[in-house]
Design a protein around this motif. Structure first.
Motif, PDB file in Angstrom:
ATOM      1  N   THR A 156     118.938  26.361  64.636  1.00  0.00           N
ATOM      2  CA  THR A 156     117.820  26.918  64.580  1.00  0.00           C
ATOM      3  C   THR A 156     117.162  27.173  65.836  1.00  0.00           C
ATOM      4  OG1 THR A 156     116.685  24.922  64.305  1.00  0.00           O
ATOM      5  CG2 THR A 156     117.536  25.588  62.352  1.00  0.00           C
ATOM      6  N   ILE A 157     116.194  27.957  65.749  1.00  0.00           N
ATOM      7  CA  ILE A 157     115.417  28.294  66.978  1.00  0.00           C
ATOM      8  C   ILE A 157     115.102  27.018  67.728  1.00  0.00           C
ATOM      9  CG2 ILE A 157     113.208  29.465  67.555  1.00  0.00           C
ATOM     10  CD1 ILE A 157     113.517  31.751  65.905  1.00  0.00           C
ATOM     11  N   GLY A 158     114.363  26.157  66.756  1.00  0.00           N
ATOM     12  CA  GLY A 158     113.857  24.733  67.286  1.00  0.00           C
ATOM     13  C   GLY A 158     115.119  24.122  67.810  1.00  0.00           C
ATOM     14  N   ASP A 159     116.370  24.081  67.354  1.00  0.00           N
ATOM     15  CA  ASP A 159     117.392  23.510  67.716  1.00  0.00           C
ATOM     16  C   ASP A 159     117.898  23.762  69.012  1.00  0.00           C
ATOM     17  OD1 ASP A 159     117.928  21.964  65.356  1.00  0.00           O
ATOM     18  OD2 ASP A 159     119.390  23.505  64.466  1.00  0.00           O
ATOM     19  N   ILE A 160     117.743  25.421  69.097  1.00  0.00           N
ATOM     20  CA  ILE A 160     118.145  25.779  70.634  1.00  0.00           C
ATOM     21  C   ILE A 160     117.331  25.068  71.561  1.00  0.00           C
ATOM     22  CG2 ILE A 160     118.050  27.687  71.848  1.00  0.00           C
ATOM     23  CD1 ILE A 160     119.138  29.205  69.359  1.00  0.00           C
ATOM     24  N   ILE A 161     115.842  25.220  71.399  1.00  0.00           N
ATOM     25  CA  ILE A 161     114.657  24.643  72.435  1.00  0.00           C
ATOM     26  C   ILE A 161     114.948  23.101  72.710  1.00  0.00           C
ATOM     27  CG2 ILE A 161     112.315  24.375  72.889  1.00  0.00           C
ATOM     28  CD1 ILE A 161     111.961  27.101  71.061  1.00  0.00           C
ATOM     29  N   ARG A 162     115.267  22.558  71.434  1.00  0.00           N
ATOM     30  CA  ARG A 162     115.469  20.959  71.673  1.00  0.00           C
ATOM     31  C   ARG A 162     116.675  20.734  72.384  1.00  0.00           C
ATOM     32  NH1 ARG A 162     113.338  21.203  66.264  1.00  0.00           N
ATOM     33  NH2 ARG A 162     115.319  21.332  65.421  1.00  0.00           N
ATOM     34  N   HIS A 163     117.988  21.473  71.896  1.00  0.00           N
ATOM     35  CA  HIS A 163     119.084  21.449  72.883  1.00  0.00           C
ATOM     36  C   HIS A 163     118.832  21.625  74.281  1.00  0.00           C
ATOM     37  CE1 HIS A 163     123.238  21.720  73.799  1.00  0.00           C
ATOM     38  NE2 HIS A 163     123.020  23.092  74.250  1.00  0.00           N
ATOM     39  N   LEU A 164     118.099  22.505  74.647  1.00  0.00           N
ATOM     40  CA  LEU A 164     117.939  22.784  76.119  1.00  0.00           C
ATOM     41  C   LEU A 164     117.154  21.746  76.799  1.00  0.00           C
ATOM     42  CD1 LEU A 164     116.855  26.751  76.018  1.00  0.00           C
ATOM     43  CD2 LEU A 164     118.863  25.642  77.201  1.00  0.00           C
ATOM     44  N   ALA A 165     116.020  20.986  76.225  1.00  0.00           N
ATOM     45  CA  ALA A 165     115.570  19.996  76.532  1.00  0.00           C
ATOM     46  C   ALA A 165     116.329  18.880  76.579  1.00  0.00           C
ATOM     47  CB  ALA A 165     114.180  19.706  75.550  1.00  0.00           C
ATOM     48  N   ASN A 166     117.063  18.487  75.694  1.00  0.00           N
ATOM     49  CA  ASN A 166     117.800  17.379  75.751  1.00  0.00           C
ATOM     50  C   ASN A 166     118.940  17.435  76.653  1.00  0.00           C
ATOM     51  OD1 ASN A 166     116.201  15.951  74.111  1.00  0.00           O
ATOM     52  ND2 ASN A 166     117.280  16.315  72.165  1.00  0.00           N
ATOM     53  N   THR A 168     107.602  22.963  71.495  1.00  0.00           N
ATOM     54  CA  THR A 168     107.403  23.478  72.924  1.00  0.00           C
ATOM     55  C   THR A 168     106.896  22.342  73.754  1.00  0.00           C
ATOM     56  OG1 THR A 168     105.449  24.152  72.154  1.00  0.00           O
ATOM     57  CG2 THR A 168     107.198  25.726  71.951  1.00  0.00           C
ATOM     58  N   ALA A 169     106.136  21.473  73.224  1.00  0.00           N
ATOM     59  CA  ALA A 169     105.554  20.253  73.884  1.00  0.00           C
ATOM     60  C   ALA A 169     106.846  19.416  74.492  1.00  0.00           C
ATOM     61  CB  ALA A 169     104.567  19.454  73.266  1.00  0.00           C
ATOM     62  N   TYR A 170     107.742  19.191  73.638  1.00  0.00           N
ATOM     63  CA  TYR A 170     108.840  18.439  73.997  1.00  0.00           C
ATOM     64  C   TYR A 170     109.797  19.008  74.798  1.00  0.00           C
ATOM     65  CZ  TYR A 170     113.232  15.391  73.047  1.00  0.00           C
ATOM     66  OH  TYR A 170     114.047  14.659  73.233  1.00  0.00           O
ATOM     67  N   TYR A 171     109.887  20.455  74.853  1.00  0.00           N
ATOM     68  CA  TYR A 171     110.614  20.763  75.757  1.00  0.00           C
ATOM     69  C   TYR A 171     110.098  20.782  77.442  1.00  0.00           C
ATOM     70  CZ  TYR A 171     112.649  25.475  78.329  1.00  0.00           C
ATOM     71  OH  TYR A 171     113.047  26.002  79.125  1.00  0.00           O
ATOM     72  N   ASN A 172     108.478  20.925  77.424  1.00  0.00           N
ATOM     73  CA  ASN A 172     108.049  20.953  78.529  1.00  0.00           C
ATOM     74  C   ASN A 172     108.290  19.439  79.002  1.00  0.00           C
ATOM     75  OD1 ASN A 172     107.310  23.616  78.663  1.00  0.00           O
ATOM     76  ND2 ASN A 172     105.512  22.952  77.468  1.00  0.00           N
ATOM     77  N   ARG A 173     107.875  18.529  78.205  1.00  0.00           N
ATOM     78  CA  ARG A 173     108.114  17.003  78.571  1.00  0.00           C
ATOM     79  C   ARG A 173     109.253  16.681  79.126  1.00  0.00           C
ATOM     80  NH1 ARG A 173     106.650  14.843  74.270  1.00  0.00           N
ATOM     81  NH2 ARG A 173     108.381  13.754  73.769  1.00  0.00           N
ATOM     82  N   MET A 174     110.548  17.007  78.529  1.00  0.00           N
ATOM     83  CA  MET A 174     111.829  16.666  79.344  1.00  0.00           C
ATOM     84  C   MET A 174     112.207  17.394  80.309  1.00  0.00           C
ATOM     85  SD  MET A 174     113.100  14.508  76.771  1.00  0.00           S
ATOM     86  CE  MET A 174     111.427  13.843  76.667  1.00  0.00           C
TER      87      MET A 174
END
Length: 165
Positions: A42-52, A84-90
């Motif tokens: 999903t869009i969220g998965d992509i962003i979380r994937h980049l973060a993680n 989006t906050a998670y992406y920034n924090r990671m």
């Protein structure tokens, strides 16, 4: 491009991340968990994937530690604001780790998932390519949703053609 100075690399990488982050402004909040096909990110998965992947794979391996990447599901963050906050924090956590990489460390090898050893500066360069790859996915997803996105460098392809001789 060989990376010899971590600070100049981090400045460059911050610009790459900011271009990805700019795209978040165009994601409809109700489409964060949308995908074009069941079983795909999903869009969220992509962003979380980049973060993680940045924090738990790249940042860990440059410290000569094994990857801790465990996926990118909604258990990490759900909803536009959280994701989006998670992406920034990671990213902030990762940048602190990368800032500790010395010039000598850049030329050492690290073991990446799959057991291959690679020079740390090359691994960091691969991280940039990975980010850009997934940013391209976000552009495609938004295009499928008929969301008008900004051109990455100020002009669309059509505008470049119109301004060329």
């Amino acid at each position: 491009m060989q990376i010899n100075d971590i600070n100049s690399f981090l400045g460059y990488y911050s610009k790459i991340k900011n271009r990805t982050r700019k795209l978040f402004e165009y994601i409809p909040e109700d489409k964060m968990e949308w995908t074009y096909q069941e079983g795909k990110f999903t869009i969220g998965d992509i962003i979380r994937h980049l973060a993680n992947i940045e924090r738990y794979m790249y940042a860990e391996t440059v410290q000569s530690k094994p990857s801790l990447y465990k996926g990118c599901g909604v258990e990490y963050a759900k909803g536009f604001q959280e994701v989006t906050a998670y992406y920034n924090r990671m990213h902030n956590e990762s940048m602190k780790i990368f800032a500790e990489v010395s010039p000598e460390d850049l030329h050492k090898k690290c073991k990446i998932p799959g057991g291959i050893e690679i020079t740390i500066w090359k691994w960091l360069r691969a991280m940039v390519e990975h980010e850009v790859h997934h940013r391209g996915q976000l552009y495609l997803y938004l295009s499928i949703l008929n969301v008008k996105t900004p051109p990455i460098f100020g002009l669309t392809s059509e505008e470049v053609v119109a301004n060329s001789d």
